[in-house]
Scaffold this active site. Structure first.
Site, PDB file in Angstrom:
ATOM      1  N   GLN A 284      33.062  64.973  86.456  1.00 60.00           N
ATOM      2  CA  GLN A 284      33.273  64.526  87.840  1.00 60.00           C
ATOM      3  C   GLN A 284      34.675  63.989  88.060  1.00 60.00           C
ATOM      4  O   GLN A 284      35.286  64.236  89.108  1.00 60.00           O
ATOM      5  CB  GLN A 284      32.240  63.455  88.197  1.00 60.00           C
ATOM      6  CG  GLN A 284      32.285  63.068  89.678  1.00 60.00           C
ATOM      7  CD  GLN A 284      31.285  61.990  90.025  1.00 60.00           C
ATOM      8  OE1 GLN A 284      31.421  60.864  89.558  1.00 60.00           O
ATOM      9  NE2 GLN A 284      30.265  62.341  90.806  1.00 60.00           N
ATOM     10  N   GLU A 372      68.797  66.237 100.636  1.00 59.56           N
ATOM     11  CA  GLU A 372      68.648  66.427 102.084  1.00 59.56           C
ATOM     12  C   GLU A 372      67.973  65.220 102.735  1.00 59.56           C
ATOM     13  O   GLU A 372      67.222  65.350 103.702  1.00 59.56           O
ATOM     14  CB  GLU A 372      67.910  67.730 102.396  1.00 59.56           C
ATOM     15  CG  GLU A 372      68.713  68.963 102.001  1.00 59.56           C
ATOM     16  CD  GLU A 372      68.102  70.253 102.484  1.00 59.56           C
ATOM     17  OE1 GLU A 372      67.591  70.286 103.626  1.00 59.56           O
ATOM     18  OE2 GLU A 372      68.139  71.237 101.724  1.00 59.56           O
TER      19      GLU A 372
END
Length: 395
Positions: A284, A372
């Site tokens: 899980q 950037e």
């Protein structure tokens, strides 16, 4: 595929680009030298027609109703970058850097500048570079110190340094941002097109974590004239910001491409790898981790393409464009870092071995959170735009 409304032609193009990147471009990338411009790879991008799409005419309308060339749509740019990044990050980077360096010439260059430089860029025969950052002015781009001092009546002399410049010092020309009016902040910056062979211009390569070609430039009285100006004198900051606003969502697409590659590798690995009596996917904790990776990747993809669609619809100066672009880059690059890191963890030590896909992506994925405009800069832009224009829609 994404829930974003891509048409069948766009979906087919993405598949075609992934195949091209894997079969035609990756072999060239593997022959390149990390940290240096791979000119055969750039030439292949030109031969395949990919670079030409950066500068296709779209008939956009600019200031005063004048038609301005805007190049291929932002969504097309994002699809291309995501697809290339999925299969060959080096090809994606070479493609993007050509666009970033030459876009100011395409949108703000004179007819003579466009005629001289854009055809060889399209063919992959000339390498472009975007020279904005400096040793003391990276995130704070308005604090540029590269000085453009008047030289006779028709020109300037550039003196100073640029640093962290992609494709430097091996590019054939640079879009250079210099201070023409001291003390004027962002209002005193001018953009210049500077050929690499201009007297007084030298450079060195920088050895970086990522395999991108990055270097520093030194300007020792480099002469430029009015014929080298891109746009208008003292309005170069606008040239820089409109270029970054166009490419920021596609930086997010680059990040999404890497995240998807890491996610797909993880799905395959956790389905095949057995531990504690069964496949990893049956644990899980693993299944929930993979679900989180997939959900974040899809959310980032949707924000990237929403920003690109807004750019195509509204243009570079449209309402909310700067905010959307910043949001897209922020969430996508931070998500990609998370997904690639989680993928490494689920693969274990094998992912740390030199040459493994995830080892490569782990080195690649860190840089987009900085270049950037670092993530902190994107948050500043978002907050500034929200307070300045609270009435603009967020959907």
């Amino acid at each position: 595929m994404t829930a974003f409304s891509l048409n069948p032609e766009q979906t087919a193009r993405c598949a075609e680009l992934r195949t091209l990147a894997a079969e035609r471009l990756r072999p060239l990338a593997e022959k390149g030298e990390p940290g240096h411009v791979n000119r055969p790879l750039v030439a292949a991008l030109g031969e395949l027609g990919l670079l030409g799409r950066l500068f296709e005419e779209r008939g956009a309308v600019g200031e005063g109703g004048a038609a301005r060339a805007q190049g291929a749509g932002a969504i097309d740019l994002c699809l291309t970058r995501e697809s290339l990044a999925y299969a060959c990050t080096e090809a994606e980077t070479a493609f993007a850097l050509q666009g970033l360096g030459a876009h100011p010439v395409h949108t703000h260059g004179s007819p003579a500048q466009r005629e001289q430089w854009l055809p060889p860029v399209r063919r992959g025969h000339a390498v472009a570079a975007f020279a904005l950052s400096e040793p003391g002015a990276g995130s704070d781009a308005a604090a540029l110190n590269l000085a453009a001092t008047p030289d006779r009546s028709d020109g300037w002399r550039l003196t100073g340094e640029k640093c962290w410049i992609s494709n430097a010092p091996e590019a054939d020309f640079y879009t250079v941002f210099a201070r023409t009016t001291p003390g004027a902040g962002s209002r005193g910056v001018t953009a210049f097109l500077v050929p690499a062979d201009r007297a007084g211009l030298t450079g060195t390569s920088l050895d970086m974590l990522s395999p991108h070609p990055i270097g520093a430039l030194a300007f020792d009285g480099v002469r430029v004239t009015a014929a080298d100006v891109l746009g208008e004198v003292d309005r170069g900051f606008r040239v820089a910001m409109t270029t970054l606003n166009r490419f920021r969502p596609s930086v997010g697409a680059f990040a999404v491409g890497m995240a998807q590659a890491a996610l797909d590798a993880t799905l395959a690995h956790t389905a095949e790898r057995t531990a504690f009596g069964g496949p990893l996917k049956d644990l899980q904790s693993v299944a929930h981790q993979v679900a989180e990776m997939a959900t974040r990747t899809e959310a980032a993809r949707l924000m990237v393409y929403a920003a690109a669609a807004a750019y195509d619809r509204e243009g570079p100066q449209g309402p909310g464009i700067a905010r959307r672009a910043a949001m897209a880059k922020l969430i996508a690059t931070e998500t990609a870092q998370y997904v690639v890191d989680a993928a490494v963890q689920l693969h274990g030590a094998r992912a740390l071995r030199r040459g493994h896909l995830l080892e490569h992506l782990y080195r690649e994925v860190r840089a987009p959170r900085i270049y950037e405009g670092a993530s902190e800069v994107q948050r500043t832009i978002i907050a500034k735009e929200l307070y300045a224009h609270p009435e603009e829609p967020t959907a």
